[in-house]
Design a protein around this motif. Structure first.
Motif, PDB file in Angstrom:
ATOM      1  N   ALA A 270      31.565   8.224  20.101  1.00 36.69           N
ATOM      2  CA  ALA A 270      30.634   8.963  20.952  1.00 36.69           C
ATOM      3  C   ALA A 270      29.191   8.749  20.494  1.00 36.69           C
ATOM      4  O   ALA A 270      28.283   8.557  21.316  1.00 36.69           O
ATOM      5  N   ALA A 271      28.979   8.780  19.174  1.00 32.84           N
ATOM      6  CA  ALA A 271      27.636   8.568  18.635  1.00 32.84           C
ATOM      7  C   ALA A 271      27.097   7.189  19.016  1.00 32.84           C
ATOM      8  O   ALA A 271      25.930   7.049  19.419  1.00 32.84           O
ATOM      9  N   LEU A 272      27.936   6.165  18.910  1.00 34.15           N
ATOM     10  CA  LEU A 272      27.505   4.813  19.243  1.00 34.15           C
ATOM     11  C   LEU A 272      27.138   4.690  20.725  1.00 34.15           C
ATOM     12  O   LEU A 272      26.092   4.118  21.068  1.00 34.15           O
ATOM     13  N   CYS A 273      27.988   5.223  21.594  1.00 28.46           N
ATOM     14  CA  CYS A 273      27.706   5.152  23.036  1.00 28.46           C
ATOM     15  C   CYS A 273      26.401   5.873  23.385  1.00 28.46           C
ATOM     16  O   CYS A 273      25.579   5.366  24.162  1.00 28.46           O
ATOM     17  N   LEU A 274      26.208   7.054  22.820  1.00 27.05           N
ATOM     18  CA  LEU A 274      25.005   7.828  23.133  1.00 27.05           C
ATOM     19  C   LEU A 274      23.758   7.174  22.545  1.00 27.05           C
ATOM     20  O   LEU A 274      22.674   7.221  23.156  1.00 27.05           O
ATOM     21  N   LEU A 275      23.897   6.565  21.368  1.00 23.23           N
ATOM     22  CA  LEU A 275      22.743   5.884  20.771  1.00 23.23           C
ATOM     23  C   LEU A 275      22.328   4.676  21.617  1.00 23.23           C
ATOM     24  O   LEU A 275      21.130   4.480  21.885  1.00 23.23           O
ATOM     25  N   LEU A 276      23.290   3.890  22.052  1.00 24.50           N
ATOM     26  CA  LEU A 276      22.978   2.740  22.912  1.00 24.50           C
ATOM     27  C   LEU A 276      22.368   3.191  24.223  1.00 24.50           C
ATOM     28  O   LEU A 276      21.428   2.561  24.736  1.00 24.50           O
ATOM     29  N   LEU A 277      22.869   4.280  24.777  1.00 27.85           N
ATOM     30  CA  LEU A 277      22.303   4.813  26.015  1.00 27.85           C
ATOM     31  C   LEU A 277      20.865   5.257  25.796  1.00 27.85           C
ATOM     32  O   LEU A 277      19.970   4.949  26.600  1.00 27.85           O
ATOM     33  N   GLY A 278      20.640   5.988  24.702  1.00 30.58           N
ATOM     34  CA  GLY A 278      19.299   6.502  24.444  1.00 30.58           C
ATOM     35  C   GLY A 278      18.279   5.413  24.172  1.00 30.58           C
ATOM     36  O   GLY A 278      17.114   5.522  24.571  1.00 30.58           O
ATOM     37  N   LEU A 279      18.706   4.335  23.516  1.00 33.42           N
ATOM     38  CA  LEU A 279      17.759   3.291  23.131  1.00 33.42           C
ATOM     39  C   LEU A 279      17.563   2.215  24.194  1.00 33.42           C
ATOM     40  O   LEU A 279      16.457   1.691  24.355  1.00 33.42           O
ATOM     41  N   PHE A 280      18.647   1.901  24.942  1.00 37.85           N
ATOM     42  CA  PHE A 280      18.566   0.718  25.796  1.00 37.85           C
ATOM     43  C   PHE A 280      18.971   0.914  27.258  1.00 37.85           C
ATOM     44  O   PHE A 280      18.587   0.102  28.100  1.00 37.85           O
ATOM     45  N   ALA A 281      19.728   1.942  27.577  1.00 36.62           N
ATOM     46  CA  ALA A 281      20.392   1.941  28.880  1.00 36.62           C
ATOM     47  C   ALA A 281      20.124   3.167  29.727  1.00 36.62           C
ATOM     48  O   ALA A 281      20.911   3.485  30.615  1.00 36.62           O
TER      49      ALA A 281
ATOM     50  N   TRP B  84      27.653   5.101  30.446  1.00 40.97           N
ATOM     51  CA  TRP B  84      27.639   5.370  29.015  1.00 40.97           C
ATOM     52  C   TRP B  84      28.005   6.809  28.670  1.00 40.97           C
ATOM     53  O   TRP B  84      28.633   7.060  27.633  1.00 40.97           O
ATOM     54  N   THR B  85      27.643   7.768  29.518  1.00 36.28           N
ATOM     55  CA  THR B  85      28.083   9.146  29.242  1.00 36.28           C
ATOM     56  C   THR B  85      29.586   9.280  29.461  1.00 36.28           C
ATOM     57  O   THR B  85      30.256  10.032  28.749  1.00 36.28           O
ATOM     58  N   SER B  86      30.133   8.539  30.424  1.00 40.35           N
ATOM     59  CA  SER B  86      31.578   8.582  30.645  1.00 40.35           C
ATOM     60  C   SER B  86      32.327   7.974  29.471  1.00 40.35           C
ATOM     61  O   SER B  86      33.357   8.499  29.024  1.00 40.35           O
ATOM     62  N   LEU B  87      31.815   6.858  28.942  1.00 34.88           N
ATOM     63  CA  LEU B  87      32.427   6.266  27.750  1.00 34.88           C
ATOM     64  C   LEU B  87      32.350   7.222  26.566  1.00 34.88           C
ATOM     65  O   LEU B  87      33.328   7.388  25.815  1.00 34.88           O
TER      66      LEU B  87
END
Length: 467
Positions: free
Chosen positions: A352-363, A373-376
């Motif tokens: 969950a941390a990885l998905c949210l970090l990628l969403l926050g930084l890039f997506a 990304w929130t669904s993942l």
């Protein structure tokens, strides 16, 4: 029927320690069968409707605001008063269940919740409505952790994770059913009729008291030897009748090395061997539900205000994320015995941390990327959260098991309350990416806590994990 018990005198254990060990050994020889499933379905029905009652306020709120001309502050109070009641109810019910029994508390909670739903239909102003929602919150917050404790205590170590978590799926199922039925019936019947319908399951309290036996482990731990042995023998007779085969002899069990009762309740949870476990599971409950409700409570608003989706599409996108989370719960239920509790929580919160970090930084530049990304991430943090309902009861002895589980439920309510507040404050600054990075950091803290400090309980008998 084979009823041999170790350390027995005249067919019964000579003291409480030997009886606790014998009851545990006798549960270990019971094959999972229709008796377990029947009890799980009855308790599951109670939990299902408690989830229904918890969410119903969200769908009644638009009508209540219009009918009573509620201010923003009153609207907020209507939403939060139930959560506050659940926090208090979790703490109170755990102590009560450890004192008077699991089944009585479960039955009382569903009865109280049903009565409150009925009385809510008579409310004509926000004051009485909020008072009743607080009381109903006590019942909802009290039933869920005690029910999880009870289900854990009637299940053997082999595949306990799968059995318990397939039961725990009824709570998110109840939330989903409430959403569907409220969407369909609220425009037709109005909020009073919906709360009236929600009162009907209160009669399940009779079914619980008549058909669900008290936990023999709890009876044994409280020195009620005759009742514990009679209840255990009754369960064994029903299992033998269902399976059509005699039960194997129980594996000889050594008496449980019980700790001194000079410490009890919260004091015992926070001292000695159980202090670390208590602090770890509280941190995991807080992190998991902080992330969960931080996301779910704000997603519709983010879709509408940031990406200009209409209400229907915003709710649809949010529902997809919730459905993904339900899928994560199912995957964890089917794999947790093989992977283990510690690794499940560690990797789920880490994912969950990885998905949210990628969403926050890039997506975070489009509604579709936020949806993906929130669904993942929901697959992971929903999976971690449902695992805690299995893991927490396993960490504590029978005398404080319900209280330990309920303390986790109370801390989860802190996460439920604070998550949306923190996300709202960060989002008010206009930095959407920062919202998801903040949530990623909290999830990462939970993952590291589980990886470094959590103990593994998979495949171990309850008395071995927590004497």
């Amino acid at each position: 029927m084979t009823t041999d018990t170790p350390h027995a005198t005249a067919g019964r254990p000579a003291d409480t320690a030997a009886l606790v060990a014998a009851i545990g050994a006798r549960f270990e020889r019971l094959p999972l069968c229709r008796w377990h499933v029947t009890v799980r379905l009855i308790i599951g029905a109670v939990t299902f409707f408690e989830a229904f009652d918890q969410l119903l306020i969200a769908y009644a709120l638009p009508e209540l605001r219009a009918e009573w001309h509620l201010t923003t502050a009153q609207t907020t109070s209507l939403i939060t008063v139930g959560s506050v009641g659940m926090l208090v109810g979790a703490l109170l019910s755990g102590r009560l269940a450890d004192r008077i029994g699991r089944v009585k508390v479960i039955a009382a909670c569903i009865a109280l919740s049903g009565v409150c739903s009925l009385l809510l239909t008579l409310c004509s102003s926000p004051g009485p409505f909020m008072a009743l929602r607080f009381v109903q919150g006590l019942a909802i917050g009290g039933e869920v952790p005690v029910a999880a404790t009870f289900i854990a205590e009637i299940t053997r170590a082999h595949k306990r994770g799968r059995f318990v978590l397939l039961y725990e799926l009824v709570f998110p199922a109840g939330l989903t059913a409430c959403a569907v039925l409220a969407w369909w019936l609220m425009p037709l019947l109005g909020w009073r009729w919906m709360f009236g319908l929600a009162a009907i399951p209160g009669v399940l309290c009779v079914l619980v008291l008549r058909c669900v036996p008290e936990s023999p482990r709890w009876l044994a731990d409280h020195g009620r030897h005759e009742e514990a042995l009679a209840t255990m023998a009754s369960i064994e007779a029903k299992v033998e009748k269902i399976t059509g085969e005699p039960l194997p002899r129980p594996t000889p069990a050594a008496p449980v090395a019980r700790e001194s009762h000079s410490r009890s309740g919260l004091r015992e949870l926070l001292t000695g061997r159980y202090r670390k476990r208590t602090l770890v599971v509280c941190a995991l409950w807080f992190c998991g539900y902080f992330v969960n409700y931080g996301i779910s409570s704000w997603l519709p608003t983010i879709y509408g205000s940031r990406f200009h989706l209409d209400l229907s599409d915003a709710l649809l996108y949010s529902t997809v994320t919730s459905c993904a989370g339900f899928l994560g719960c199912l995957v964890v239920a089917l794999t947790v015995d093989r992977i283990g509790r510690r690794h499940t929580v560690t990797w789920c919160l880490g994912g969950a941390a990885l998905c949210l970090l990628l969403l926050g930084l890039f997506a975070g530049g489009s509604a579709s990327s936020v949806l993906i990304w929130t669904s993942l991430s929901a697959v992971f943090f929903f999976g971690a959260n449902i695992c805690l309902y299995l893991y927490t009861p396993e960490l504590f002895p029978t005398r404080i098991r319900a209280l330990g589980t309920s303390l986790g439920g109370a801390v989860n309510r802190l996460g439920v309350i604070l998550g949306p507040i923190v996300v709202g404050a960060v989002y008010a600054g206009g930095a959407l990416g920062t919202v998801f990075v903040t949530l990623a950091v909290v999830a990462l803290v939970g993952s590291l806590t589980a990886g470094v400090a959590a103990e593994e309980t998979s495949g171990r008998q309850l008395e071995d994990v927590a004497p």
